[in-house]
Every structure is written in C-alpha cells, then in structure tokens.
Design an enzyme around this catalytic site. Structure first.
Site, PDB file in Angstrom:
ATOM      1  CG  MET A  30      -1.923  -1.053   1.086  1.00 53.43           C
ATOM      2  SD  MET A  30      -3.234  -1.111   2.100  1.00 53.43           S
ATOM      3  CE  MET A  30      -2.909  -0.934   3.723  1.00 53.43           C
ATOM      4  CG  HIS A  37       6.860  -1.889   2.143  1.00 59.62           C
ATOM      5  ND1 HIS A  37       6.724  -0.435   2.704  1.00 59.62           N
ATOM      6  CD2 HIS A  37       5.652  -2.495   2.159  1.00 59.62           C
ATOM      7  CE1 HIS A  37       5.616  -0.344   3.347  1.00 59.62           C
ATOM      8  NE2 HIS A  37       4.847  -1.446   2.990  1.00 59.62           N
ATOM      9  CD  GLN A 153      -1.726  -8.858   4.438  1.00 61.05           C
ATOM     10  OE1 GLN A 153      -2.555  -7.854   4.271  1.00 61.05           O
ATOM     11  NE2 GLN A 153      -0.495  -8.690   4.200  1.00 61.05           N
TER      12      GLN A 153
HETATM   13  P1  AMP Z   1       1.460  -2.818   3.399  1.00 63.34           P
HETATM   14  O1  AMP Z   1       2.042  -1.898   2.583  1.00 63.34           O
HETATM   15  O2  AMP Z   1       1.430  -2.492   4.798  1.00 63.34           O
HETATM   16  O3  AMP Z   1       0.175  -3.563   3.060  1.00 63.34           O
HETATM   17  O4  AMP Z   1       2.690  -4.370   3.285  1.00 63.34           O
HETATM   18  C1  AMP Z   1       2.895  -4.695   2.081  1.00 63.34           C
HETATM   19  C2  AMP Z   1       3.751  -6.038   2.653  1.00 63.34           C
HETATM   20  O5  AMP Z   1       4.969  -5.723   3.371  1.00 63.34           O
HETATM   21  C3  AMP Z   1       2.957  -6.887   3.248  1.00 63.34           C
HETATM   22  O6  AMP Z   1       3.265  -8.178   2.782  1.00 63.34           O
HETATM   23  C4  AMP Z   1       3.495  -6.648   4.754  1.00 63.34           C
HETATM   24  O7  AMP Z   1       3.728  -7.801   5.449  1.00 63.34           O
HETATM   25  C5  AMP Z   1       5.110  -6.296   4.272  1.00 63.34           C
HETATM   26  N1  AMP Z   1       5.653  -5.428   5.536  1.00 63.34           N
HETATM   27  C6  AMP Z   1       5.117  -4.499   6.131  1.00 63.34           C
HETATM   28  N2  AMP Z   1       5.956  -4.255   7.274  1.00 63.34           N
HETATM   29  C7  AMP Z   1       7.129  -5.101   7.201  1.00 63.34           C
HETATM   30  C8  AMP Z   1       8.147  -5.221   8.034  1.00 63.34           C
HETATM   31  N3  AMP Z   1       8.427  -4.343   9.138  1.00 63.34           N
HETATM   32  N4  AMP Z   1       9.046  -6.274   7.793  1.00 63.34           N
HETATM   33  C9  AMP Z   1       8.806  -7.203   6.764  1.00 63.34           C
HETATM   34  N5  AMP Z   1       7.539  -7.050   5.960  1.00 63.34           N
HETATM   35  C10 AMP Z   1       6.761  -6.089   6.031  1.00 63.34           C
END
Ligand code: AMP
Length: 279
Positions: A30, A37, A153
């Site tokens: 997102m 990310h 998720q």
């Molecule tokens: P989001 O933009 O929050 O929807 O996250 C996109 C992807 O990045 C999802 O698969 C999250 O689990 C992963 N993600 C977010 N924060 C972290 C983090 N601190 N470490 C590893 N992966 C992450």
C-alpha cells in the site's frame, strides 16, 4: 522502472516476459515504503527474473474512514526508492481501475476471519482477499512475497491460494525492525517522538515471552506480558495471544503445537501489530 496504471497495459506488458519463459515475482503493497517493503523486493529480485511491485491503498480493507483518509501517500519518494533498488515494474492503479463496478466479494477464509485481527477488524480480510485475488489474477506471478509482520494476513493468503488452486509460490519474509525493535510499518510515521519511544514496549513484551517461554505456563506468561501494557494511559492493548502457528487458535499446552505470540495495541491514536515465533 516501468510505471503502469491500467490493468490492460500491465497484462500485455507482463505477457511479453512470460512468453520469453521469464519468472515473475510480485510484491503487493500500500506504499509509504520502508525497509520492510524493500526487503520483500530484494528477495523477489533474488528469486525471479522480473519484479513487480504494486502500490494501491485498497479502500475495501479499511475499517475506519479516517484511517483510509490519513494513510500516508509519499508516491514520489516511493518511486525513487523502487528505482534505486532496481524494481522492474510498478503497478500504480487508481481506485476506479481496480473497482470499476459496484461488486460483491463473499469469499470466507474460515476461522481466520474471526480470530485476532478478524475480531477487531471485521471484514478486513474480505477486503484483503478481494484485492489480492484481483492482483494475482492480473499479474499471474510465479512467486508472491508477503511479510511475517502481517502473519495472519500471510495465513489468509496461503488459504486463498489453496482454495482457488492458484499456481503461485508464496514466500514469507522476516520482520524488519528499527534499531529499538519497533517493527517497521507505514503507520509509524503517525507516531510522535514520545509515542515512538513508548512503542518499543511491543517488541520488549514479545521478547520477554520468547525468552521465558520455557519457564512459565501459558496463562502465567500471558498475564506477565499484558502487564507491560498497563502502566501508560496512551497504550491500549487490544490482544496479546499465544497461538498455534498454523491455525492461530490459542494454545494451552506448549508441547502440542508450535507457538507464536501476536499483539495489537494502540499507541496514542495509532494501531500497531507485531508478532514473534516462539519455537
Ligand atoms: P503494506 O504496505 O502494509 O500492505 O505491506 C505490504 C507488505 O509488506 C506486506 O506483505 C507486509 O507484511 C510487508 N511488511 C510490512 N512491514 C514489514 C516489516 N516491518 N518487515 C517485513 N515485511 C513487512
């Protein structure tokens, strides 16, 4: 990096790679990108010939209008970071491109819909599976990369892939943390300096549970973990649970299933989640 805004252009563009026999890796996000990310993109690049990142703030997975409205959107900075890392394709659609019609999506993932995040964010995973299914259908990746940060998720997506018999290899990526242990999150920018300091207790409580897992019964351990959250009016715990790593059902005896501790809490106005494997 090629930036694409429409579904048609994306599938045409990716088809040319597919016809050459190249593997496609996909990282849905997102935006408001941080090192968490980017670690997903790094693994994607190691495993696949072509890396596709999507940035789409999906309205159907938000429970509160203000959370959606206030979601950070530093798109120029995101493009810069992805370019630096050598991302091949950024898919950046508008809401009307992904939801042209007033559609219904009734997929139920089972108990994961109701446990933990499901209980506190009703309908959240319906929105998540709705958009991820659309994106999977479009990108048709060989590999998809998701963070353990959003562990529930990850399990939901695993079930979605199994239920729809999708030919996608799902890869779980480790949680990337700040130096003080706070799990990186796009929502962390909403924390002021004092709240950031306070938010460290999430990691400390998880670490406490991991380090003491062998020494206490589960109930005792949960009591002690919850005490971390009692002394500050700015901290509001939603849940702290020790669960089976596969089902996320609470566990009562340690030797029966592998455990994971999961937590959600508010620090000020910001809701944060985190987790840690216990064995
Ligand atoms: P989001 O933009 O929050 O929807 O996250 C996109 C992807 O990045 C999802 O698969 C999250 O689990 C992963 N993600 C977010 N924060 C972290 C983090 N601190 N470490 C590893 N992966 C992450």
């Amino acid at each position: 990096m090629k930036i694409i805004k429409t579904k048609l252009e994306l599938s045409n563009y990716l088809n040319t790679f597919r016809e050459l026999g190249l593997t496609i890796g996909f990282v849905p996000t997102m935006g408001a990108l941080h090192q968490g990310h980017l670690s997903l993109l790094q693994q994607c690049k190691l495993k696949c010939n072509v890396s596709v990142v999507s940035i789409f703030v999906n309205p159907t997975q938000f429970n509160h209008p203000n959370d959606l409205l206030g979601y950070p959107k530093p798109i120029e900075q995101d493009i810069e970071l992805l370019t630096q890392l050598g991302c091949d394709v950024l898919f950046l659609p508008e809401v009307a491109e992904m939801y042209p019609n007033d559609e219904q999506w009734e997929y139920h993932v089972g108990d994961l819909d109701y446990l933990l995040e499901g209980e506190f964010r009703p309908g959240h995973y319906r929105g998540v599976t709705q958009i991820v299914y659309k994106l999977f259908n479009l990108v048709k990746p060989d590999f998809a990369f998701f963070g353990q940060k959003d562990y529930q998720q990850f399990l939901v997506i695993k079930k979605l892939i199994a239920d729809f018999d999708l030919k996608i290899n799902l890869v779980a990526c480790a949680i990337i943390r700040e130096k003080n242990g706070l799990a990186m999150s796009s929502r962390n920018v909403r924390l002021n300096a004092q709240e950031k300091e306070k938010a460290q207790l999430i990691y400390q409580s998880l670490l406490f549970v991991k380090e003491n897992y062998a020494h206490y019964e589960i109930d005792e351990l949960l009591d002690k973990a919850k005490q971390f959250y009692l002394n500050d009016a700015d901290i509001k715990l939603e849940y702290f649970s020790i669960c089976d790593q596969e089902t996320l059902e609470p566990i009562t005896a340690k030797n029966i299933s592998k455990g994971i501790a999961l937590v959600a809490c508010f620090v000020g106005e910001t809701r944060l989640i985190d987790n840690m494997m216990l064995d």
